[in-house]
Design an enzyme around this catalytic site. Structure first.
Site, mmCIF file in Angstrom:
data_model
loop_
_atom_site.group_PDB
_atom_site.id
_atom_site.type_symbol
_atom_site.label_atom_id
_atom_site.label_comp_id
_atom_site.label_asym_id
_atom_site.label_seq_id
_atom_site.Cartn_x
_atom_site.Cartn_y
_atom_site.Cartn_z
ATOM 1 N N THR A 50 38.044 37.996 41.592
ATOM 2 C CA THR A 50 37.837 38.545 40.131
ATOM 3 C C THR A 50 37.639 37.305 39.180
ATOM 4 O O THR A 50 38.230 36.445 39.159
ATOM 5 C CB THR A 50 38.906 39.573 39.811
ATOM 6 N N PHE A 60 37.363 36.345 35.283
ATOM 7 C CA PHE A 60 37.998 36.631 34.182
ATOM 8 C C PHE A 60 37.385 35.763 33.070
ATOM 9 O O PHE A 60 37.174 34.495 33.274
ATOM 10 C CB PHE A 60 39.633 36.281 34.015
#
Length: 363
Positions: free
Chosen positions: A263, A265
């Site tokens: 992921t 960010f």
């Protein structure tokens, strides 16, 4: 064999000496950082101590100089913590993140800012934006895209209504574990808690191992871990930080369907970031609803040979335009060719908003 104890004693003595040298040099660095803070404050009482571009430059230099045996990323992580501790002597960085405590977003915040940063959990992505905009914290950390499930639309939509700038990025490898508490009867698990994104990322594993278990979506993996503490027939899908925080045991490790699951960010703040030498820029563009609009938008990037790294389309929230584009590309807005492209896009678009130029993630 008789020389072995003597050899070990000599090696341990050498390690002790090296530890003393390392401690002395770290203390010297901390004193130097304190002097930097005093000089900055003397010239400007409102001086900004954390400089994303400077930190990226230092970490890149460390990785380039490293000859092993520790790998370059591990060496950079060690220096990140040294820099974080030194910065805390000047002024601890306050960081808001999508909570609660124990989420992957908190893990990303600590990976980027180090353990000496003060991390504050927020209940929603828009709350992170509000805290930064109000000046209650220095920076915010929000998820923007997952390699398996795609973009987090709530984050993109928040940028459309906010004046926040993107100041950095961090990519986190996401490993999901099936967790239980001491009270759980492992052979009777009939309910599994997790965030909807985590369920999607572990779908195949769950279908193969717990096809009959009820899958209950909750607001975060940390919340899933908390709920498991109170039930005997449930399990949670969460990461290492949540497992440690709530004292849970791993029944199965790394159950994500794709081993490269990660992921990305974004770090948001109130100020623009100068060039670091290896940067990325994010923009949001509203185009008029007419034939060739997308071609007109992308053509200047092709002509100036600027590498696009992401292109996302979102419906317009204002209703004035049918769609908007979120675009990431390599380069800094202060570079001449990037400035030329932005000027052309500005002329062709109904609206252009530069979300920020920032260092490409080092770790």
């Amino acid at each position: 064999m008789s020389d072995t104890p003597k050899d070990l004693a000599g090696l341990r003595q050498r390690i002790d000496q090296l530890d003393s040298d390392i401690m002395r040099l770290i203390s010297e660095r901390a004193e130097c950082a304190r002097s930097v803070a005093e000089t900055k404050t003397k010239d400007d009482p409102q001086a900004v101590f954390y400089r994303p571009e400077r930190e990226a430059q230092v970490l890149r230099r460390i990785m380039a100089l490293n000859d092993g045996p520790l790998d370059s990323e591990e060496m950079a992580r060690l220096f990140r913590e040294i820099m974080s501790a030194c910065l805390a002597l000047e002024q601890p960085v306050k960081v808001a993140y999508l909570g609660p405590e124990g989420t992957f977003t908190q893990q990303a915040a600590l990976k980027h800012f180090g353990e000496s940063a003060i991390s504050l959990p927020m209940a929603a992505i828009d709350e992170v934006f509000r805290e930064v905009e109000a000046g209650a914290v220095n920076y915010g950390v929000v998820p923007v895209e997952n390699s398996t499930e795609g973009v987090i639309n709530h984050t993109l939509d928040s940028f459309m209504d906010s004046s926040m700038r993107i100041c950095g990025e961090v990519v986190l490898r996401i490993h999901h574990h099936l967790l239980v508490s001491d009270n759980t009867r492992r052979d009777k698990v009939s309910r599994i808690y997790s965030h909807p994104q985590s369920f999607a990322q572990c779908r195949k594993w769950l279908d193969a191992h717990y096809p009959q278990a009820e899958r209950v979506p909750v607001s975060s993996n940390a919340e899933a871990a908390r709920l498991v503490k109170t039930e005997w027939h449930s399990a949670a899908i969460a990461g290492d930080m949540a497992a440690k925080l709530y004292g849970l045991t791993r029944v199965a490790e790394k159950i994500e369907d794709r081993p490269d699951n990660s992921t990305r960010f974004l770090i948001i703040g109130n100020q623009d970031v100068p060039m670091s030498g290896d940067d990325k820029t994010s923009i949001v563009v509203a185009m008029r609803n007419e034939p060739g609009a997308l071609h007109d938008l992308l053509e200047p990037f092709h002509r100036h040979q600027i590498d696009l790294t992401r292109l996302e389309t979102r419906p317009s929230r204002s209703g004035v335009w049918n769609y908007v584009f979120f675009i990431d590309f390599k380069g800094h807005r202060e570079e001449s060719r990037v400035a030329a492209v932005l000027e052309e896009v500005q002329m062709r678009a109904a609206e252009l908003k530069v979300l920020g130029s920032f260092p490409i993630g080092v770790l």
